[in-house]
Structure formats: structure tokens, C-alpha cells
Design a protein around this motif. Structure first.
Motif, PDB file in Angstrom:
ATOM      1  N   ASP A  30       0.894  -1.061  -0.026  1.00 29.76           N
ATOM      2  CA  ASP A  30       0.044  -0.255   0.038  1.00 29.76           C
ATOM      3  C   ASP A  30       0.704   1.231   0.038  1.00 29.76           C
ATOM      4  O   ASP A  30       1.941   1.293   0.713  1.00 29.76           O
ATOM      5  N   PRO A  31       0.437   2.141  -0.858  1.00 28.83           N
ATOM      6  CA  PRO A  31       1.380   3.271  -0.633  1.00 28.83           C
ATOM      7  C   PRO A  31       1.646   4.112   0.590  1.00 28.83           C
ATOM      8  O   PRO A  31       2.627   4.791   0.902  1.00 28.83           O
ATOM      9  N   ASP A  32       0.579   3.922   1.490  1.00 32.08           N
ATOM     10  CA  ASP A  32       0.947   4.740   2.826  1.00 32.08           C
ATOM     11  C   ASP A  32       1.508   3.773   3.699  1.00 32.08           C
ATOM     12  O   ASP A  32       1.685   4.155   5.016  1.00 32.08           O
ATOM     13  N   SER A  33       1.883   2.438   3.310  1.00 34.12           N
ATOM     14  CA  SER A  33       2.537   1.671   4.225  1.00 34.12           C
ATOM     15  C   SER A  33       3.851   1.856   4.562  1.00 34.12           C
ATOM     16  O   SER A  33       4.483   2.641   4.078  1.00 34.12           O
ATOM     17  N   PRO A  34       4.185   1.639   5.844  1.00 35.55           N
ATOM     18  CA  PRO A  34       5.793   1.846   6.034  1.00 35.55           C
ATOM     19  C   PRO A  34       6.781   1.117   5.196  1.00 35.55           C
ATOM     20  O   PRO A  34       7.780   1.961   4.827  1.00 35.55           O
ATOM     21  N   ARG A  35       6.412   0.173   4.506  1.00 33.59           N
ATOM     22  CA  ARG A  35       7.321  -0.570   3.530  1.00 33.59           C
ATOM     23  C   ARG A  35       7.531   0.369   2.293  1.00 33.59           C
ATOM     24  O   ARG A  35       8.462   0.489   1.976  1.00 33.59           O
ATOM     25  N   ALA A  36       6.406   0.918   1.841  1.00 33.81           N
ATOM     26  CA  ALA A  36       6.551   2.106   0.784  1.00 33.81           C
ATOM     27  C   ALA A  36       7.107   3.112   1.162  1.00 33.81           C
ATOM     28  O   ALA A  36       8.118   3.443   0.331  1.00 33.81           O
ATOM     29  N   GLN A  37       6.902   3.606   2.367  1.00 35.00           N
ATOM     30  CA  GLN A  37       7.724   4.714   2.894  1.00 35.00           C
ATOM     31  C   GLN A  37       8.936   4.643   3.269  1.00 35.00           C
ATOM     32  O   GLN A  37       9.884   5.765   3.387  1.00 35.00           O
TER      33      GLN A  37
END
Length: 100
Positions: A30-37
Motif C-alpha cells: 500500500d502506498p501509505d504503508s511503512p514498507r513503501a515509505q
């Protein structure tokens, strides 16, 4: 995803940008996930996409502008403004204001 998203934004292709974001979600990022961030380039690409979306919304609002809608907005804003100013005054001062 970051490169695809930035390319879509730079080419002003919001459909392609939406596709990239959908692909991210479908693949568990998800674009808002910690992984993406956590990925700086992807984080910047997502931030750029959000800024571009806001610009597109403002452009749409500007293009659909009509004087009658502004008048209605100003009327609403004036009503809201008087309510807000009364509510911020002390009770004794608010009771002294004339009611319209």
C-alpha cells in the motif's frame, strides 16, 4: 514502482499513475504503508503524485468556476464567519452582540 510512478507524473498521465498505485496495492504494498515509505525514491514519487492530484483538483475547480458559485460560497463563508467570531468571544461579550 517509483520509476513508473515518476514517469507517469512527468508525462502528466494520471491514469498510468493510478495503475501503478493499484499494482502496488495488488502486490501487497500500500502506498501509505511503512514498507513503501521506507524507500526514499518511492516515498518521493508517492508524495509527487499526491501533489499532482491536488493540482489536478484545483485545476478542475478553476475550470468549473462560475460567479454564482462564488457568490454562494461567499454567502456561506460570511454566515460561518459570524458564527465563529461569536463562539470565540467570552459569554458576556457574546451576549452583547446584536442578533441578525
Amino acid at each position: 514502482w517509483g520509476i513508473l510512478l515518476r514517469t507517469a507524473i512527468l508525462n502528466d498521465d494520471l491514469d498510468a499513475a493510478d495503475w501503478v498505485l493499484q499494482d502496488m496495492r495488488e502486490n501487497g504494498c500500500d502506498p501509505d504503508s511503512p514498507r513503501a515509505q521506507a524507500v526514499p525514491f518511492l516515498k518521493r514519487a508517492i508524495s509527487s503524485w499526491r501533489a499532482r492530484q491536488k493540482d489536478a483538483q484545483l485545476q478542475t475547480a478553476w475550470e468549473s468556476y462560475s460567479p454564482s458559485s462564488l457568490t454562494a460560497f461567499e454567502s456561506f463563508q460570511n454566515r460561518e464567519g459570524s458564527t465563529k467570531s461569536e463562539s470565540t468571544l467570552p459569554v458576556s461579550a457574546a451576549s452583547e452582540l446584536p442578533r441578525g
